[in-house]
Design a protein around this motif. Sequence first.
Motif, PDB file in Angstrom:
ATOM      1  N   HIS A 180       8.111  56.627 117.795  1.00 13.75           N
ATOM      2  CA  HIS A 180       7.478  57.883 117.407  1.00 13.75           C
ATOM      3  C   HIS A 180       8.234  59.079 117.977  1.00 13.75           C
ATOM      4  CE1 HIS A 180       4.293  55.755 115.667  1.00 13.75           C
ATOM      5  NE2 HIS A 180       3.639  55.461 116.763  1.00 13.75           N
ATOM      6  N   THR A 181       8.403  60.078 117.136  1.00 11.28           N
ATOM      7  CA  THR A 181       9.018  61.317 117.595  1.00 11.28           C
ATOM      8  C   THR A 181       7.945  62.381 117.553  1.00 11.28           C
ATOM      9  OG1 THR A 181      10.966  60.589 116.415  1.00 11.28           O
ATOM     10  CG2 THR A 181      10.981  62.865 117.218  1.00 11.28           C
ATOM     11  N   GLY A 231       6.029  58.827 110.027  1.00 12.32           N
ATOM     12  CA  GLY A 231       5.698  60.047 110.769  1.00 12.32           C
ATOM     13  C   GLY A 231       4.300  59.952 111.353  1.00 12.32           C
ATOM     14  N   LYS A 232       3.907  58.741 111.734  1.00  7.88           N
ATOM     15  CA  LYS A 232       2.566  58.522 112.305  1.00  7.88           C
ATOM     16  C   LYS A 232       2.401  59.270 113.623  1.00  7.88           C
ATOM     17  CE  LYS A 232       3.586  54.109 112.261  1.00  7.88           C
ATOM     18  NZ  LYS A 232       4.719  53.977 111.351  1.00  7.88           N
ATOM     19  N   GLY A 233       3.507  59.337 114.387  1.00 13.47           N
ATOM     20  CA  GLY A 233       3.452  59.924 115.727  1.00 13.47           C
ATOM     21  C   GLY A 233       2.886  61.331 115.720  1.00 13.47           C
ATOM     22  N   ASP A 240       7.854  68.392 102.292  1.00 18.64           N
ATOM     23  CA  ASP A 240       8.917  69.415 102.297  1.00 18.64           C
ATOM     24  C   ASP A 240      10.281  68.844 101.926  1.00 18.64           C
ATOM     25  OD1 ASP A 240       8.313  68.151 104.899  1.00 18.64           O
ATOM     26  OD2 ASP A 240      10.133  69.160 105.576  1.00 18.64           O
ATOM     27  N   ASP A 268       8.163  54.328 110.030  1.00 15.45           N
ATOM     28  CA  ASP A 268       8.806  55.652 110.097  1.00 15.45           C
ATOM     29  C   ASP A 268       8.166  56.682 109.176  1.00 15.45           C
ATOM     30  OD1 ASP A 268      10.815  54.419 111.754  1.00 15.45           O
ATOM     31  OD2 ASP A 268      11.714  53.660 109.908  1.00 15.45           O
TER      32      ASP A 268
HETATM   33  P1  GTP Z   1       7.365  54.280 113.585  1.00 14.09           P
HETATM   34  O1  GTP Z   1       6.261  53.840 114.454  1.00 14.09           O
HETATM   35  O2  GTP Z   1       8.718  53.860 114.071  1.00 14.09           O
HETATM   36  O3  GTP Z   1       7.171  53.876 112.172  1.00 14.09           O
HETATM   37  O4  GTP Z   1       7.415  55.918 113.721  1.00 14.09           O
HETATM   38  P2  GTP Z   1       6.707  57.090 112.974  1.00 14.09           P
HETATM   39  O5  GTP Z   1       5.909  56.632 111.829  1.00 14.09           O
HETATM   40  O6  GTP Z   1       6.001  57.959 113.959  1.00 14.09           O
HETATM   41  O7  GTP Z   1       7.921  57.891 112.402  1.00 14.09           O
HETATM   42  P3  GTP Z   1       8.992  58.752 113.176  1.00 14.09           P
HETATM   43  O8  GTP Z   1       8.579  59.177 114.526  1.00 14.09           O
HETATM   44  O9  GTP Z   1      10.309  58.057 113.035  1.00 14.09           O
HETATM   45  O10 GTP Z   1       8.899  60.067 112.338  1.00 14.09           O
HETATM   46  C1  GTP Z   1       9.781  60.349 111.412  1.00 14.09           C
HETATM   47  C2  GTP Z   1      10.408  61.715 111.616  1.00 14.09           C
HETATM   48  O11 GTP Z   1       9.805  62.565 110.695  1.00 14.09           O
HETATM   49  C3  GTP Z   1      10.237  62.398 112.960  1.00 14.09           C
HETATM   50  O12 GTP Z   1      11.454  63.035 113.298  1.00 14.09           O
HETATM   51  C4  GTP Z   1       9.161  63.443 112.714  1.00 14.09           C
HETATM   52  O13 GTP Z   1       9.276  64.598 113.509  1.00 14.09           O
HETATM   53  C5  GTP Z   1       9.437  63.787 111.306  1.00 14.09           C
HETATM   54  N1  GTP Z   1       8.296  64.271 110.534  1.00 14.09           N
HETATM   55  C6  GTP Z   1       6.997  63.894 110.624  1.00 14.09           C
HETATM   56  N2  GTP Z   1       6.273  64.530 109.681  1.00 14.09           N
HETATM   57  C7  GTP Z   1       7.148  65.318 108.992  1.00 14.09           C
HETATM   58  C8  GTP Z   1       7.014  66.186 107.870  1.00 14.09           C
HETATM   59  O14 GTP Z   1       5.952  66.371 107.302  1.00 14.09           O
HETATM   60  N3  GTP Z   1       8.172  66.803 107.434  1.00 14.09           N
HETATM   61  C9  GTP Z   1       9.387  66.620 108.016  1.00 14.09           C
HETATM   62  N4  GTP Z   1      10.450  67.245 107.510  1.00 14.09           N
HETATM   63  N5  GTP Z   1       9.533  65.792 109.065  1.00 14.09           N
HETATM   64  C10 GTP Z   1       8.440  65.154 109.532  1.00 14.09           C
END
Ligand code: GTP
Length: 460
Positions: free
Chosen positions: A76-77, A50-52, A368, A48
């Motif tokens: 990923h979101t 924010g790799k996506g 942030d 989580d």
């Molecule tokens: P996994 O493969 O499950 O580990 O997913 P991931 O690493 O892609 O993480 P995920 O998609 O759960 O992202 C975490 C959340 O953080 C998402 O809602 C993103 O939009 C958000 N996000 C990513 N980068 C940033 C950032 O720099 N700041 C903020 N505030 N949110 C972020």
Amino acid sequence: RPPAPRLRRLVVLRAASVSAVAEESAAARGRLECLSQVAGVLGTQWGDEGKGKLVDILAQRFDVVARCQGGANAGHTIYNSEGKKFSLHLVPSGILNENTQCVIGNGAVVHLPGFFKEIDGLESNGVSCKGRILVSDRAHLLFDFHQVVDGLREVELGNSFIGTTKRGIGPCYSNKVIRNGLRVSDLRHMDTFGAKLNTLLKDAAMRFKGFEYSSKTLKEEVEKYEKFAERLGPYITDTVHFMNESILQKKKILVEGGQATMLDIDFGTYPFVTSSSPSAGGICTGLGIAPRTLGDIIGVVKAYTTRVGSGPFPTELLGKTGDLLRASGMEFGTTTGRPRRCGWLDIVALRYCCQINGFSSLNLTKLDVLTGLKEIKLGTSYCTEDGKAIESFPADLDILEQTKVKYEALPGWEEDISSVRDYDDLPETARLYVERIEELVGIPVHYIGVGPGRDALIYK
Ligand code: GTP
């Protein structure tokens, strides 16, 4: 005639922002254009991170985006250029860029009902998938019964439960390892499919008291998979051949990691880990490409730490600050909605992760979220209860549970940094935080996330 004073100020501001955009894209170009032919984005913590978002940004410059491990337990979101939110679970994030081909590699596990649901969702939102997603014929099939078994196993473990996503990933990999799993290529042989599935179900019924099935349910499942086999036909590919041909054709390939090194089956906090290899080694085994083809590997690290499920978490914050991070970082699982445990950034774990993966650079995300904290801490070393230094990241969970963390406190910042796009425009204390991390782990931070949007990224 010179413009009236107010108008003149606007003209000046506009000129400044135009030049800022030009500078920002030059910085972005500088970073993105020099990435190697085969690059990877991997999680450095407990997922989580924010790799996506980074994958989605990078994907625009890559011909192929590939998943090499895991299944629909990743979440990923990402947001498209119109700001529309997409939650992807198994489909690679490159799907939003229409020129990118997406590969689900041999190291991944595929739950077909979930896969088609994801595809239906994408297509109903105007994202075309046919011909753009290649599913490895060597990938293992994850069945609904694996999810039931996942839940039963967690119940059986009682208080020592792993905290899995109950998506059936572990049981599916178990079948892979004990060599009775069904692979995507088995869908080409529906005449023997039922008998092989029956063996798996019989095994599960013998192993778990609450697990039952009948010849009727088996028949229904096989019928369902006959239809899936037909629908999946155009997607099934020898992806090992495809990947290696793509490399020879000089196509640019981006590997999208799911989960993270601290959840790696070998290097993570075992047994509170996932069942695959989300670290650099998993790229080669999960796609069938050689180690020497790999170039840049970018480690994604959240500016603090989060973890879902059970297991040791040395820098965990159980009080108000942890709650604050959870609320402002919206730390709730994309797939399960579970609240994430939050804590300070753990430099000891990050250093260990950097050793394993040999990152070329880091993407620090969610900087942030730290805005408004008076003081920010970095967990810089571990020691035993009686103060003896622990030199490396312990394999032994009992040691890790009792580990004391030594912290370094840095000053925070009050300014909203979400619209900052130029590194030099960050508050001095925010820059100090970034640079201290670089110094402590010895790897440069090239990307800094300051918001969830695709554009909320600073190229350093
Ligand atoms: P996994 O493969 O499950 O580990 O997913 P991931 O690493 O892609 O993480 P995920 O998609 O759960 O992202 C975490 C959340 O953080 C998402 O809602 C993103 O939009 C958000 N996000 C990513 N980068 C940033 C950032 O720099 N700041 C903020 N505030 N949110 C972020």
